[in-house]
Enzyme design. Structure first.
Site, PDB file in Angstrom:
ATOM      1  N   TYR A   9       0.854  -1.184   0.000  1.00 30.96           N
ATOM      2  CA  TYR A   9       0.000   0.000   0.000  1.00 30.96           C
ATOM      3  C   TYR A   9       0.894   1.239   0.000  1.00 30.96           C
ATOM      4  CZ  TYR A   9      -2.826   3.683   2.249  1.00 30.96           C
ATOM      5  OH  TYR A   9      -3.436   4.862   2.571  1.00 30.96           O
ATOM      6  N   PHE A  10       0.680   2.125  -0.976  1.00 27.46           N
ATOM      7  CA  PHE A  10       1.420   3.378  -1.064  1.00 27.46           C
ATOM      8  C   PHE A  10       0.600   4.476  -0.412  1.00 27.46           C
ATOM      9  CE2 PHE A  10       2.504   7.345  -3.435  1.00 27.46           C
ATOM     10  CZ  PHE A  10       3.821   7.456  -3.002  1.00 27.46           C
ATOM     11  N   ALA A  11       1.105   5.013   0.707  1.00 33.57           N
ATOM     12  CA  ALA A  11       0.427   6.072   1.461  1.00 33.57           C
ATOM     13  C   ALA A  11       1.127   7.402   1.222  1.00 33.57           C
ATOM     14  CB  ALA A  11       0.443   5.747   2.948  1.00 33.57           C
ATOM     15  N   GLU A 103     -10.748   4.845   3.512  1.00 38.00           N
ATOM     16  CA  GLU A 103     -10.682   5.422   2.170  1.00 38.00           C
ATOM     17  C   GLU A 103     -12.032   5.614   1.472  1.00 38.00           C
ATOM     18  OE1 GLU A 103      -8.091   6.874   1.324  1.00 38.00           O
ATOM     19  OE2 GLU A 103      -6.509   5.920   2.470  1.00 38.00           O
TER      20      GLU A 103
END
Length: 186
Positions: A9-11, A103
Site C-alpha cells: 500500500y502506497f500512502a 478510504e
C-alpha cells in the site's frame, strides 16, 4: 501488488503516520519509501459532502507530468483491506467496539488503483487511492500536522517535507482525529 496474504500500500496523506494507519490497520509494517512519478499531491473534498472528521480537505493524487509524490510503502495483511477501503463508523457485534474505515471506496469517495512506485529497491506495484469527483479545499492545520509528522517520521526527502510544511490550511481550530492519534502515540 501482493504476495500470499499481503499487499503493498502506497500512502501519501495522513496514512504516512504509522500511528494513524495502525489505529485501524494494525498489520501495516513499513516496507520502504517510494516516489510516484507524474502525479501531484493535492487536497480537497468530493462533490458530494461526506462526514469530514478532518474538518478540511484531505489528500489525493492527480496525474501531473513531471511532478512526483513521495510516500511510504506499507506491507499489509489482506485481512485489513476492508478496513482500509471502506468508510464510516461500524460497531462490531461481538465487542461493541467502533471500527473506523478510511478510504471510503464503498461510498464512492475514493477509487483504488494500482501504481508503479519507484524505490531504492526498484519499482514496486502498489495499491493506492485517488479521490473521485474532486474539488480543491485546503486541509485543516491538524490534517497538515499529521501528514508532516508522517513525512518526518519516515524520513521523506527534506525538500519534500518543506513543501508539505508550506501548505496553506483553512485555520480550523476545533477537535479532530489528531486528538485520538496523539493518544495512540503516548
Amino acid at each position: 501488488m501482493s504476495n500470499v496474504g499481503h499487499f503493498m500500500y502506497f500512502a501519501f496523506g495522513s496514512n504516512l503516520l504509522k500511528e494513524r494507519l495502525q489505529l485501524k490497520n494494525p498489520s501495516a509494517v513499513f516496507h520502504c519509501l517510494g516516489r510516484l512519478k507524474d502525479y501531484c499531491l493535492t487536497f480537497g473534498f468530493t462533490e458530494e459532502q461526506f462526514d469530514n472528521r478532518w474538518h478540511g480537505g484531505v489528500a489525493t493524487i492527480e496525474e501531473s507530468e513531471g511532478t512526483d509524490v513521495w510516500g511510504v510503502i506499507w506491507k499489509m495483511s489482506k485481512d485489513n483491506l476492508d478496513s482500509l477501503d471502506n468508510y464510516g463508523l461500524l460497531w462490531l457485534m461481538r465487542s461493541c467496539a467502533p471500527l473506523w474505515r478510511q478510504e471510503a471506496v464503498d461510498v464512492g469517495m475514493y477509487s483504488p488503483l494500482e501504481v508503479m512506485v519507484e524505490t531504492d529497491r526498484g519499482a514496486i506495484l502498489c495499491r493506492t487511492y485517488r479521490m473521485n469527483k474532486f474539488r480543491a479545499s485546503p486541509p485543516s492545520p491538524q490534517y497538515k500536522e499529521v501528514v508532516c509528522l508522517g513525512a518526518q517520521q519516515n524520513g521523506l526527502p527534506p525538500d519534500y517535507i518543506k513543501r508539505l510544511e508550506a501548505m496553506q490550511t483553512n485555520n480550523y481550530a476545533g477537535p479532530s482525529i489528531l486528538d485520538e492519534i496523539k493518544k495512540a502515540m503516548k
